[in-house]
Design a protein around this motif. Sequence first.
Motif, PDB file in Angstrom:
ATOM      1  N   MET A   1       0.808  -1.184   0.000  1.00 24.36           N
ATOM      2  CA  MET A   1       0.000   0.000   0.000  1.00 24.36           C
ATOM      3  C   MET A   1       0.861   1.261   0.000  1.00 24.36           C
ATOM      4  N   PHE A   2       1.939   1.269   0.793  1.00 24.95           N
ATOM      5  CA  PHE A   2       2.853   2.410   0.829  1.00 24.95           C
ATOM      6  C   PHE A   2       4.240   1.932   0.425  1.00 24.95           C
ATOM      7  N   ASP A   3       4.775   2.537  -0.629  1.00 21.19           N
ATOM      8  CA  ASP A   3       6.127   2.209  -1.070  1.00 21.19           C
ATOM      9  C   ASP A   3       7.125   3.273  -0.650  1.00 21.19           C
ATOM     10  N   THR A   4       6.677   4.518  -0.552  1.00 20.57           N
ATOM     11  CA  THR A   4       7.561   5.630  -0.205  1.00 20.57           C
ATOM     12  C   THR A   4       6.861   6.550   0.786  1.00 20.57           C
ATOM     13  N   VAL A   5       7.502   6.748   1.938  1.00 19.29           N
ATOM     14  CA  VAL A   5       6.969   7.601   2.999  1.00 19.29           C
ATOM     15  C   VAL A   5       7.935   8.753   3.221  1.00 19.29           C
ATOM     16  N   VAL A   6       7.404   9.976   3.215  1.00 28.31           N
ATOM     17  CA  VAL A   6       8.194  11.161   3.521  1.00 28.31           C
ATOM     18  C   VAL A   6       7.848  11.586   4.948  1.00 28.31           C
ATOM     19  N   LEU A  25       5.025   2.461  10.354  1.00 21.05           N
ATOM     20  CA  LEU A  25       4.252   2.241   9.136  1.00 21.05           C
ATOM     21  C   LEU A  25       5.160   1.785   7.993  1.00 21.05           C
ATOM     22  N   ALA A  26       6.300   2.433   7.856  1.00 21.86           N
ATOM     23  CA  ALA A  26       7.254   2.055   6.809  1.00 21.86           C
ATOM     24  C   ALA A  26       7.758   0.630   7.021  1.00 21.86           C
ATOM     25  N   ASP A  27       8.003   0.255   8.263  1.00 21.17           N
ATOM     26  CA  ASP A  27       8.429  -1.120   8.556  1.00 21.17           C
ATOM     27  C   ASP A  27       7.356  -2.117   8.163  1.00 21.17           C
ATOM     28  N   ASP A  75      17.058   1.296  12.154  1.00 17.16           N
ATOM     29  CA  ASP A  75      18.183   0.608  11.528  1.00 17.16           C
ATOM     30  C   ASP A  75      18.068   0.607  10.011  1.00 17.16           C
ATOM     31  N   ARG A  76      16.910   0.990   9.515  1.00 15.73           N
ATOM     32  CA  ARG A  76      16.698   0.969   8.062  1.00 15.73           C
ATOM     33  C   ARG A  76      17.424   2.129   7.394  1.00 15.73           C
TER      34      ARG A  76
END
Length: 153
Positions: A1-6, A25-27, A75-76
């Motif tokens: 659903m989310f590939d890129t989060v700013v 959310l990104a994780d 850590d990402r």
Amino acid sequence: MFDTVVVATDGSDSVSRAIDVALDLADRFDAEVHALSVVDASEVDASPQQLREELRTALETTADAAVATVEDRTDREITTAAREGRPAAEICEYAREVDADLVATGTRGRHGENRLLLGSVAERIVRTSPVPVLTVRQLESMADNVDETAAVA
């Protein structure tokens, strides 16, 4: 659903929880994360001429520290950026440039403690963003750190 989060950050305490929520959310979606901080050009322009360069340098240092804070909390791998301009406009433009799926921000920034609902920058982002915006309210007391609903506009 989310590939890129700013993650939009100004380094204020009020954005701390927004960073945590955005990184979580990104994780969950294994999304790419971009941390962005914007030096408000109007702050620099409104200062006395003899102080502008010193103020600009101080604000750039603060912006660099703000995005470094996002990096330090995970850590990402994170892409970081610092820009100068009108914060809401720069954040929205950056979201377009990186083809973001979501912009995450706090509801109040360094100057927003007197705002009732959303800080003026967060409000402008919600109104003008080309992608959904996740606004996360800082809890009054971190001891009350109970999950609350964050608004997605």
